[in-house]
Scaffold this active site. Sequence first.
Site, mmCIF file in Angstrom:
data_model
loop_
_atom_site.group_PDB
_atom_site.id
_atom_site.type_symbol
_atom_site.label_atom_id
_atom_site.label_comp_id
_atom_site.label_asym_id
_atom_site.label_seq_id
_atom_site.Cartn_x
_atom_site.Cartn_y
_atom_site.Cartn_z
ATOM 1 N N GLY A 239 0.761 -1.240 0.000
ATOM 2 C CA GLY A 239 0.000 0.000 0.000
ATOM 3 C C GLY A 239 0.790 1.287 0.000
ATOM 4 O O GLY A 239 0.216 2.364 -0.215
ATOM 5 N N GLU A 275 3.949 -6.922 1.821
ATOM 6 C CA GLU A 275 3.471 -7.249 0.472
ATOM 7 C C GLU A 275 3.519 -6.016 -0.433
ATOM 8 O O GLU A 275 2.501 -5.596 -0.969
ATOM 9 C CB GLU A 275 2.027 -7.770 0.560
ATOM 10 C CG GLU A 275 1.846 -8.972 1.472
ATOM 11 C CD GLU A 275 0.375 -9.286 1.788
ATOM 12 O OE1 GLU A 275 -0.511 -8.482 1.425
ATOM 13 O OE2 GLU A 275 0.125 -10.342 2.389
ATOM 14 N N PRO A 276 4.676 -5.407 -0.615
ATOM 15 C CA PRO A 276 4.730 -4.204 -1.457
ATOM 16 C C PRO A 276 4.582 -4.556 -2.938
ATOM 17 O O PRO A 276 5.146 -5.546 -3.408
ATOM 18 C CB PRO A 276 6.136 -3.649 -1.175
ATOM 19 C CG PRO A 276 6.947 -4.851 -0.835
ATOM 20 C CD PRO A 276 6.017 -5.820 -0.152
ATOM 21 N N ARG A 278 3.197 -1.737 -5.787
ATOM 22 C CA ARG A 278 3.416 -0.487 -6.509
ATOM 23 C C ARG A 278 4.769 0.138 -6.172
ATOM 24 O O ARG A 278 5.466 0.645 -7.041
ATOM 25 C CB ARG A 278 2.291 0.476 -6.117
ATOM 26 C CG ARG A 278 2.251 1.765 -6.921
ATOM 27 C CD ARG A 278 1.251 2.734 -6.306
ATOM 28 N NE ARG A 278 -0.048 2.141 -6.074
ATOM 29 C CZ ARG A 278 -1.052 2.145 -6.945
ATOM 30 N NH1 ARG A 278 -0.897 2.713 -8.111
ATOM 31 N NH2 ARG A 278 -2.212 1.587 -6.644
ATOM 32 N N ARG A 314 -5.328 3.041 -15.980
ATOM 33 C CA ARG A 314 -5.314 3.790 -14.714
ATOM 34 C C ARG A 314 -5.921 5.201 -14.829
ATOM 35 O O ARG A 314 -6.706 5.593 -13.971
ATOM 36 C CB ARG A 314 -3.899 3.866 -14.121
ATOM 37 C CG ARG A 314 -3.321 2.492 -13.750
ATOM 38 C CD ARG A 314 -2.075 2.581 -12.874
ATOM 39 N NE ARG A 314 -2.407 3.079 -11.554
ATOM 40 C CZ ARG A 314 -2.208 4.320 -11.146
ATOM 41 N NH1 ARG A 314 -1.616 5.201 -11.921
ATOM 42 N NH2 ARG A 314 -2.575 4.678 -9.940
ATOM 43 N N TYR A 318 -9.022 5.172 -12.387
ATOM 44 C CA TYR A 318 -8.764 5.815 -11.085
ATOM 45 C C TYR A 318 -8.544 7.311 -11.215
ATOM 46 O O TYR A 318 -8.034 7.939 -10.275
ATOM 47 C CB TYR A 318 -7.506 5.231 -10.431
ATOM 48 C CG TYR A 318 -7.389 3.732 -10.377
ATOM 49 C CD1 TYR A 318 -8.294 2.967 -9.642
ATOM 50 C CD2 TYR A 318 -6.347 3.076 -11.025
ATOM 51 C CE1 TYR A 318 -8.161 1.591 -9.575
ATOM 52 C CE2 TYR A 318 -6.208 1.696 -10.950
ATOM 53 C CZ TYR A 318 -7.120 0.956 -10.233
ATOM 54 O OH TYR A 318 -6.984 -0.390 -10.157
ATOM 55 N N CYS A 346 -13.003 3.744 -29.093
ATOM 56 C CA CYS A 346 -14.288 4.438 -29.231
ATOM 57 C C CYS A 346 -14.976 4.612 -27.878
ATOM 58 O O CYS A 346 -16.009 3.994 -27.607
ATOM 59 C CB CYS A 346 -15.163 3.663 -30.201
ATOM 60 S SG CYS A 346 -14.321 3.369 -31.758
HETATM 61 C C1 LIG Z 1 -2.798 -5.195 -4.056
HETATM 62 C C2 LIG Z 1 -2.334 -5.803 -2.815
HETATM 63 C C3 LIG Z 1 -1.040 -5.547 -2.329
HETATM 64 C C4 LIG Z 1 -0.093 -4.584 -3.002
HETATM 65 O O1 LIG Z 1 -0.509 -3.270 -2.858
HETATM 66 P P1 LIG Z 1 0.447 -2.072 -3.338
HETATM 67 O O2 LIG Z 1 -0.352 -0.863 -3.095
HETATM 68 O O3 LIG Z 1 0.709 -2.303 -4.784
HETATM 69 O O4 LIG Z 1 1.674 -2.140 -2.515
HETATM 70 C C5 LIG Z 1 -0.627 -6.194 -1.189
HETATM 71 N N1 LIG Z 1 -1.447 -7.064 -0.529
HETATM 72 C C6 LIG Z 1 -2.694 -7.327 -0.964
HETATM 73 C C7 LIG Z 1 -3.542 -8.276 -0.207
HETATM 74 C C8 LIG Z 1 -3.185 -6.710 -2.106
HETATM 75 O O5 LIG Z 1 -4.419 -6.967 -2.517
#
Ligand SMILES: *Cc1c(COP(=O)(O)O)cnc(C)c1O
Length: 421
Positions: A239, A275-276, A278, A314, A318, A346
């Site tokens: 995140g 869990e990085p 982005r 994107r 978003y 289109c």
């Molecule tokens: C999408 C997601 C991430 C990665 O999020 P980023 O914003 O890309 O770091 C990590 N864990 C879970 C469960 C996700 O769904």
Amino acid sequence: MDHFDYKGGILHAEDLSIEDIARETGTPFYVYSTATLTRHYQVFSRAFAGLDTLICYSVKANSNIAVLKTLADLGSGMDVVSRGELRRARAAGVPGQKIVFSGVGKTREEMAEALDENIYCFNIESEPELEALSGIAAAKEVKAPVALRINPDVDARTHAKISTGRAEDKFGIPWKRARETYAMAAKLPGIRVTGIDMHIGSQLTELEPFSNAISRLGDLVRELRAAGHRINHFDFGGGLGIPYRRGNAPPPHPDEYAEMVKDMAAEFDCRLVFEPGRMIAGNAGILVAKIIYIKQGENKTFAIVDAAMNDLVRPTLYSAHHDILPVRAAAPDVPERDYDIVGPICESGDFLARSRKLPPLAAGDLIAVMSAGAYGAVLSGTYNTRPLIPETLVNGADYAIIRKRQSYEALLGLDALPPWL
Ligand SMILES: *Cc1c(COP(=O)(O)O)cnc(C)c1O
């Protein structure tokens, strides 16, 4: 920080001219930088040096196997959300013990396959999912390692479509049922509770939502341990936001994020899982497109390019901002003009940038859509029967095509005529 810079007036990816790659590959295409991927992974991992951590790159951000292998070779684990991603992680050589499986809707087939791969942990998001996993594991006479993803009900203060930690979001076990769900898990024959998990959203630009969530889950960890549950790891999800606009104040640096997490997690004396997605891949990739026409509208000038919302959704999905750079730098003194950068699809929603000040553009010019390494190619599709575009990976002065352009034969060949036609 990335490795896309002008050299001799031409945008380069590391040591390679984008014009040269375009000449060989054709446009549009994605370019990823090995040096940037490596740097981002290392900035993150070094911020936690000396601690027991498992960094599981979030495969969904950019799932090309060459990208995964680049990160796996640096020691990264993987966070997967489907059987397909599990197979990609395994294809990149990631051992099961470095894989976590997230997502609200894991099917029984997916759970069975992940159990066979002996993955590190299932991040479980509901009671029915917990029961299903227990049944499958018990039938295999194993115990599935489980962390419960708890929805801490905090506002991540990011775009609504990528906020995942509020009570109204579909993700995680509701905060109020967390204790009873752990109690339920402890009684299930096929489950071994090993940790706790959160993921409150994506592109977070402040630390406070993280610290609010960690504080809530921390309270819970104390309670759970007191109640006899084993919490051996704390998964903080992903995140962390990235800078999308050059020149704007950047989101918190991974070092600041790490300091906050380390302070808050120290008392738990457990493994830290991240869990990085982005943060690793976002600024490691660009989308290169060619201008087909400059069209003068009534009040606007449209640069119609050969990439479109099917290649990078994107901006449409978003309202995301991506910096646009001309591949050939303009002379410093030319006045800028206002352009809408749009694709051939289109749909009025088919744009890459709106009202963007750029040096004068002409048909045939190449542009680079920056920060397109995460949630770019993975979200692409074939709307308007536009084949999937190539992905390339640069490494110093070398580059390789890591996904080739889909052929019309392959794309049309997916259709089949029924016997009566
Ligand atoms: C999408 C997601 C991430 C990665 O999020 P980023 O914003 O890309 O770091 C990590 N864990 C879970 C469960 C996700 O769904």
